[in-house]
Scaffold this motif. Structure first.
Motif, PDB file in Angstrom:
ATOM      1  N   ARG A  68       0.811  -1.218   0.000  1.00 23.26           N
ATOM      2  CA  ARG A  68       0.000   0.000   0.000  1.00 23.26           C
ATOM      3  C   ARG A  68       0.846   1.271   0.000  1.00 23.26           C
ATOM      4  O   ARG A  68       0.488   2.253  -0.634  1.00 23.26           O
ATOM      5  CB  ARG A  68      -0.909   0.013   1.235  1.00 23.26           C
ATOM      6  CG  ARG A  68      -1.816  -1.185   1.354  1.00 23.26           C
ATOM      7  CD  ARG A  68      -2.893  -1.170   0.309  1.00 23.26           C
ATOM      8  NE  ARG A  68      -3.787  -0.039   0.478  1.00 23.26           N
ATOM      9  CZ  ARG A  68      -4.819   0.247  -0.318  1.00 23.26           C
ATOM     10  NH1 ARG A  68      -5.084  -0.546  -1.340  1.00 23.26           N
ATOM     11  NH2 ARG A  68      -5.584   1.285  -0.090  1.00 23.26           N
ATOM     12  N   VAL A  69       1.943   1.243   0.740  1.00 23.32           N
ATOM     13  CA  VAL A  69       2.723   2.478   0.913  1.00 23.32           C
ATOM     14  C   VAL A  69       4.073   2.432   0.221  1.00 23.32           C
ATOM     15  O   VAL A  69       4.772   3.442   0.158  1.00 23.32           O
ATOM     16  CB  VAL A  69       2.926   2.796   2.410  1.00 23.32           C
ATOM     17  CG1 VAL A  69       1.597   2.855   3.129  1.00 23.32           C
ATOM     18  CG2 VAL A  69       3.845   1.774   3.082  1.00 23.32           C
ATOM     19  N   GLY A  70       4.463   1.266  -0.284  1.00 23.78           N
ATOM     20  CA  GLY A  70       5.756   1.129  -0.932  1.00 23.78           C
ATOM     21  C   GLY A  70       6.801   0.589   0.031  1.00 23.78           C
ATOM     22  O   GLY A  70       6.734   0.809   1.238  1.00 23.78           O
ATOM     23  N   SER A  71       7.779  -0.128  -0.514  1.00 28.07           N
ATOM     24  CA  SER A  71       8.783  -0.773   0.336  1.00 28.07           C
ATOM     25  C   SER A  71       9.668   0.235   1.051  1.00 28.07           C
ATOM     26  O   SER A  71      10.089   0.007   2.193  1.00 28.07           O
ATOM     27  CB  SER A  71       9.633  -1.732  -0.508  1.00 28.07           C
ATOM     28  OG  SER A  71      10.254  -1.034  -1.580  1.00 28.07           O
ATOM     29  N   ARG A  72       9.966   1.373   0.417  1.00 29.55           N
ATOM     30  CA  ARG A  72      10.827   2.370   1.067  1.00 29.55           C
ATOM     31  C   ARG A  72      10.153   2.947   2.303  1.00 29.55           C
ATOM     32  O   ARG A  72      10.771   3.073   3.367  1.00 29.55           O
ATOM     33  CB  ARG A  72      11.174   3.491   0.085  1.00 29.55           C
ATOM     34  CG  ARG A  72      12.046   4.572   0.687  1.00 29.55           C
ATOM     35  CD  ARG A  72      12.437   5.612  -0.341  1.00 29.55           C
ATOM     36  NE  ARG A  72      13.221   5.010  -1.422  1.00 29.55           N
ATOM     37  CZ  ARG A  72      13.698   5.703  -2.463  1.00 29.55           C
ATOM     38  NH1 ARG A  72      13.448   7.006  -2.563  1.00 29.55           N
ATOM     39  NH2 ARG A  72      14.402   5.109  -3.403  1.00 29.55           N
ATOM     40  N   SER A  73       8.861   3.296   2.190  1.00 31.59           N
ATOM     41  CA  SER A  73       8.139   3.832   3.340  1.00 31.59           C
ATOM     42  C   SER A  73       7.990   2.778   4.425  1.00 31.59           C
ATOM     43  O   SER A  73       8.085   3.076   5.618  1.00 31.59           O
ATOM     44  CB  SER A  73       6.756   4.333   2.904  1.00 31.59           C
ATOM     45  OG  SER A  73       6.871   5.454   2.060  1.00 31.59           O
ATOM     46  N   MET A  74       7.788   1.506   4.024  1.00 27.09           N
ATOM     47  CA  MET A  74       7.670   0.442   5.015  1.00 27.09           C
ATOM     48  C   MET A  74       8.977   0.255   5.761  1.00 27.09           C
ATOM     49  O   MET A  74       8.992  -0.001   6.965  1.00 27.09           O
ATOM     50  CB  MET A  74       7.251  -0.864   4.326  1.00 27.09           C
ATOM     51  CG  MET A  74       7.029  -2.013   5.317  1.00 27.09           C
ATOM     52  SD  MET A  74       5.718  -1.662   6.529  1.00 27.09           S
ATOM     53  CE  MET A  74       6.480  -2.258   8.035  1.00 27.09           C
TER      54      MET A  74
END
Length: 319
Positions: free
Chosen positions: A283-289
């Motif tokens: 949902r938020v992208g791997s970088r944000s996670m």
């Protein structure tokens, strides 16, 4: 339907519990939910009505009949007179903190956590674990109950934030609301934000003279403890993603803590074999996670939706 939205009519408050006897002496220093009734009330906001909750003291506030304008004189072991704040003054401050938190009425009037006494009878809640990241980066597991009970005793703004994932209806929102109550008892300001409702409040400022989105954002992001419900909803939209990015720096603020719920699976916690889930990263992208996992402890509550179970029980009773 979002929890924070309400009909245009003022919501009827549930009947209060039987009031306790009026305290003739000072209020107790150790306040608890047993000293208050929690009622729902509809409030007019810039973006419409919201059903929040408010505290109704079961006994009079300052002066309570056992103090002098909120203060009590005591004599110490050496015979010196001391002045301390009466419990009624603390109760008045607690009411103010609670009302400002804007915890939804349907959450606040159900299960409450008071100094760690949460209802752990549900097996899926009792079995939940928190993945706690240490200063050296190593991840250790502890029971959610241990985490909660320690939080209630020792919480201070600036401790690591928490992401609590799992299916809908498993008690995540009630749990973080209870932790918010525990923080209020410790004297800290708390703010509750259902994520889509938070975006609506920001959007309402676009055509509102005298108030900007930055003003609204600051009310939430500067709170010592922020409770964010259903975080990943709406993040896929471009504007929602921008607001999500503005939340991330707060997670490393040494003076604030954030408790987050989401219906998605926190990346970093192993997915049970054979179970299909949608992850937060999707949902938020791997970088944000990665940034979330770096700043937050992770936990999942897995189990049957209590809402579905309640509806099934009611349907069985109607037959």
């Amino acid at each position: 339907m979002r929890r924070a939205r309400a009909p245009l009519a003022v919501a009827d408050a549930p009947p209060p519990s039987e009031p306790a006897a009026v305290i003739r002496g000072p209020w107790p220093d150790a306040l608890g939910i047993e000293h208050f009734d929690v009622v729902s009330a509809s409030r007019r906001m810039d973006h419409g009505h919201v059903v929040a909750s408010t505290l109704r003291p079961r006994v009079p506030l300052a002066p309570c009949g056992g103090c002098e304008n909120g203060y009590v004189r005591t004599q110490d072991e050496h015979g010196y007179m001391r002045v301390k704040t009466c419990g009624c003054q603390k109760a008045r401050e607690l009411v103010e903190r609670f009302d400002a938190a804007e915890i939804p009425g349907d959450v606040a009037t159900k299960h409450w956590l008071d100094r760690g006494r949460f209802d752990w009878s549900a097996p899926h809640v009792a079995a939940a674990e928190v993945h706690v990241r240490g200063a050296d980066g190593a991840v250790a597991r502890e029971s959610l109950r241990t985490y909660v009970e320690r939080f209630c005793r020792t919480f201070k703004p600036g401790q690591r934030s928490l992401i609590l994932g799992g299916p809908m209806g498993t008690g995540k929102t009630h749990l973080i609301a209870g932790l918010g109550w525990a923080a209020m008892l410790l004297g800290y300001r708390v703010r509750f934000a259902e994520w889509l409702d938070y975006l609506e409040r920001l959007k309402a400022t676009f055509d509102a003279p005298g108030k900007t989105a930055a003003d609204v954002r600051a009310v939430y992001l500067r709170s010592p403890l922020l409770l964010v419900d259903d975080l990943a909803r709406g993040v896929g939209r471009e504007w929602g993603a921008e607001e999500f990015a503005k939340l991330l720096p707060r997670l490393k603020d040494p003076e604030t803590t954030t408790l987050i719920t989401t219906n998605y699976w926190p990346d970093g916690i192993p997915i049970p074999s054979g179970q299909r889930v949608e992850t937060i990263a999707s949902r938020v992208g791997s970088r944000s996670m990665d940034r979330l996992a770096e700043a937050c402890d992770l936990a999942v509550i897995v189990g049957e939706s209590q809402r579905t179970a309640d509806m099934s029980a009611k349907a069985t009773g109607w037959r």
